[in-house]
Every structure is written in C-alpha cells, then in structure tokens.
Design a protein around this motif. Sequence first.
Motif, PDB file in Angstrom:
ATOM      1  N   MET A 151      54.665 -15.404 -36.172  1.00 24.89           N
ATOM      2  CA  MET A 151      53.520 -15.322 -37.054  1.00 24.89           C
ATOM      3  C   MET A 151      52.699 -16.604 -36.892  1.00 24.89           C
ATOM      4  N   ASP A 152      51.415 -16.434 -36.655  1.00 24.14           N
ATOM      5  CA  ASP A 152      50.574 -17.615 -36.432  1.00 24.14           C
ATOM      6  C   ASP A 152      50.159 -18.247 -37.772  1.00 24.14           C
ATOM      7  N   ASP A 153      49.612 -19.437 -37.687  1.00 22.97           N
ATOM      8  CA  ASP A 153      49.256 -20.199 -38.890  1.00 22.97           C
ATOM      9  C   ASP A 153      48.194 -19.498 -39.724  1.00 22.97           C
ATOM     10  N   GLN A 154      47.220 -18.880 -39.086  1.00 20.76           N
ATOM     11  CA  GLN A 154      46.145 -18.218 -39.827  1.00 20.76           C
ATOM     12  C   GLN A 154      46.696 -17.063 -40.676  1.00 20.76           C
ATOM     13  N   THR A 155      47.627 -16.305 -40.138  1.00 24.00           N
ATOM     14  CA  THR A 155      48.236 -15.201 -40.879  1.00 24.00           C
ATOM     15  C   THR A 155      49.041 -15.741 -42.058  1.00 24.00           C
ATOM     16  N   ARG A 156      49.780 -16.807 -41.845  1.00 20.44           N
ATOM     17  CA  ARG A 156      50.559 -17.415 -42.924  1.00 20.44           C
ATOM     18  C   ARG A 156      49.649 -17.919 -44.040  1.00 20.44           C
ATOM     19  N   ILE A 157      48.545 -18.532 -43.680  1.00 24.71           N
ATOM     20  CA  ILE A 157      47.598 -19.031 -44.686  1.00 24.71           C
ATOM     21  C   ILE A 157      46.990 -17.872 -45.466  1.00 24.71           C
ATOM     22  N   THR A 158      46.642 -16.793 -44.763  1.00 25.44           N
ATOM     23  CA  THR A 158      46.085 -15.615 -45.429  1.00 25.44           C
ATOM     24  C   THR A 158      47.080 -15.033 -46.423  1.00 25.44           C
ATOM     25  N   ILE A 159      48.341 -14.938 -46.029  1.00 32.22           N
ATOM     26  CA  ILE A 159      49.380 -14.416 -46.922  1.00 32.22           C
ATOM     27  C   ILE A 159      49.551 -15.319 -48.130  1.00 32.22           C
ATOM     28  N   LEU A 160      49.566 -16.634 -47.909  1.00 35.75           N
ATOM     29  CA  LEU A 160      49.715 -17.574 -49.023  1.00 35.75           C
ATOM     30  C   LEU A 160      48.543 -17.460 -50.001  1.00 35.75           C
ATOM     31  N   PHE A 161      47.323 -17.301 -49.493  1.00 36.76           N
ATOM     32  CA  PHE A 161      46.164 -17.144 -50.371  1.00 36.76           C
ATOM     33  C   PHE A 161      46.260 -15.856 -51.183  1.00 36.76           C
ATOM     34  N   LYS A 162      46.730 -14.780 -50.573  1.00 33.77           N
ATOM     35  CA  LYS A 162      46.882 -13.525 -51.312  1.00 33.77           C
ATOM     36  C   LYS A 162      47.953 -13.655 -52.383  1.00 33.77           C
ATOM     37  N   GLU A 163      49.044 -14.342 -52.082  1.00 35.49           N
ATOM     38  CA  GLU A 163      50.085 -14.581 -53.081  1.00 35.49           C
ATOM     39  C   GLU A 163      49.533 -15.430 -54.221  1.00 35.49           C
ATOM     40  N   TYR A 164      48.752 -16.434 -53.881  1.00 38.51           N
ATOM     41  CA  TYR A 164      48.149 -17.297 -54.892  1.00 38.51           C
ATOM     42  C   TYR A 164      47.215 -16.490 -55.785  1.00 38.51           C
ATOM     43  N   ASP A 165      46.389 -15.643 -55.191  1.00 35.60           N
ATOM     44  CA  ASP A 165      45.475 -14.809 -55.977  1.00 35.60           C
ATOM     45  C   ASP A 165      46.237 -13.892 -56.920  1.00 35.60           C
ATOM     46  N   THR A 166      47.338 -13.322 -56.454  1.00 31.04           N
ATOM     47  CA  THR A 166      48.157 -12.444 -57.288  1.00 31.04           C
ATOM     48  C   THR A 166      48.746 -13.217 -58.463  1.00 31.04           C
ATOM     49  N   LEU A 167      49.276 -14.397 -58.188  1.00 33.41           N
ATOM     50  CA  LEU A 167      49.850 -15.209 -59.259  1.00 33.41           C
ATOM     51  C   LEU A 167      48.788 -15.622 -60.273  1.00 33.41           C
ATOM     52  N   ARG A 168      47.604 -15.987 -59.796  1.00 34.92           N
ATOM     53  CA  ARG A 168      46.522 -16.377 -60.706  1.00 34.92           C
ATOM     54  C   ARG A 168      46.103 -15.222 -61.594  1.00 34.92           C
ATOM     55  N   SER A 169      46.059 -14.004 -61.039  1.00 36.87           N
ATOM     56  CA  SER A 169      45.658 -12.864 -61.865  1.00 36.87           C
ATOM     57  C   SER A 169      46.742 -12.569 -62.907  1.00 36.87           C
ATOM     58  N   GLU A 170      48.019 -12.727 -62.550  1.00 38.30           N
ATOM     59  CA  GLU A 170      49.092 -12.530 -63.521  1.00 38.30           C
ATOM     60  C   GLU A 170      49.018 -13.577 -64.630  1.00 38.30           C
ATOM     61  N   ILE A 171      48.739 -14.808 -64.268  1.00 42.26           N
ATOM     62  CA  ILE A 171      48.604 -15.875 -65.264  1.00 42.26           C
ATOM     63  C   ILE A 171      47.422 -15.588 -66.181  1.00 42.26           C
ATOM     64  N   SER A 172      46.331 -15.124 -65.608  1.00 35.67           N
ATOM     65  CA  SER A 172      45.148 -14.799 -66.406  1.00 35.67           C
ATOM     66  C   SER A 172      45.450 -13.706 -67.428  1.00 35.67           C
ATOM     67  N   VAL A 173      46.203 -12.702 -67.032  1.00 37.73           N
ATOM     68  CA  VAL A 173      46.575 -11.627 -67.954  1.00 37.73           C
ATOM     69  C   VAL A 173      47.458 -12.175 -69.076  1.00 37.73           C
ATOM     70  N   ARG A 174      48.392 -13.038 -68.737  1.00 36.19           N
ATOM     71  CA  ARG A 174      49.272 -13.618 -69.767  1.00 36.19           C
ATOM     72  C   ARG A 174      48.482 -14.488 -70.740  1.00 36.19           C
ATOM     73  N   ILE A 175      47.529 -15.255 -70.232  1.00 37.31           N
ATOM     74  CA  ILE A 175      46.709 -16.094 -71.103  1.00 37.31           C
ATOM     75  C   ILE A 175      45.907 -15.219 -72.059  1.00 37.31           C
ATOM     76  N   THR A 176      45.305 -14.166 -71.536  1.00 37.25           N
ATOM     77  CA  THR A 176      44.531 -13.260 -72.371  1.00 37.25           C
ATOM     78  C   THR A 176      45.410 -12.629 -73.446  1.00 37.25           C
ATOM     79  N   SER A 177      46.604 -12.224 -73.064  1.00 40.42           N
ATOM     80  CA  SER A 177      47.535 -11.631 -74.033  1.00 40.42           C
ATOM     81  C   SER A 177      47.920 -12.636 -75.114  1.00 40.42           C
ATOM     82  N   ALA A 178      48.149 -13.872 -74.722  1.00 44.44           N
ATOM     83  CA  ALA A 178      48.518 -14.901 -75.701  1.00 44.44           C
ATOM     84  C   ALA A 178      47.389 -15.137 -76.697  1.00 44.44           C
ATOM     85  N   PHE A 179      46.149 -15.235 -76.203  1.00 39.58           N
ATOM     86  CA  PHE A 179      45.023 -15.429 -77.106  1.00 39.58           C
ATOM     87  C   PHE A 179      44.831 -14.224 -78.020  1.00 39.58           C
ATOM     88  N   ASN A 180      45.001 -13.023 -77.493  1.00 38.50           N
ATOM     89  CA  ASN A 180      44.874 -11.832 -78.325  1.00 38.50           C
ATOM     90  C   ASN A 180      45.935 -11.803 -79.417  1.00 38.50           C
TER      91      ASN A 180
END
Length: 87
Positions: free
Chosen positions: A1-30
């Motif tokens: 696996m080349d570096d560009q593919t690894r970086i793309t995968i890491l960014f997608k994982e990061y985006d997924t984690l950020r969206s999960e955190i955003s949902v939890r924050i919204t739930s906490a405020f609600n």
Amino acid sequence: MDDQTRITILFKEYDTLRSEISVRITSAFNLWNIAAAVIVIWATLQAKSLGSWLILIVAAGILVAVWVLMGIHFTQVPPIGCGLGTS
C-alpha cells in the motif's frame, strides 16, 4: 500500500471519528437542555418563597456554567491531520 492510499484512509477514519464526536456533543447538549427545562419548570411550580427562588436561581446558574464549560471543552479540537505520518 502506497503512502497516498494510507493518508486517504487515515483522513476517512478521522472524518468518521469527527462525525461521531459531533453527534455525541449534540446529544450531550440536547440532554442538558431537556434536563434544564424540566428542572426549571418543576422548580417554578414548587417555588413559593424567596428562599426557593434563590435556590432556583443558583441552580440555573450552575446549569448555565456547566453548559458553557461543556461548550468550551468541546470546541478544543485538534487540527485536521494532527499526528498523520508519524507512524
């Protein structure tokens, strides 16, 4: 696996984690908003003396302080791409 593919995968994982955190924050405020509304409605129905109103005001102040501190805590987010490429 080349570096560009690894970086793309890491960014997608990061985006997924950020969206999960955003949902939890919204739930906490609600949850805090619903709890505060229930407490205020209940307390205003129970408050019959000046002491009761003072307790209500102090409790409301504590709820607002917790709500603000949660907002400050949740806005301290690491920058995008933090730590990528360090493995």
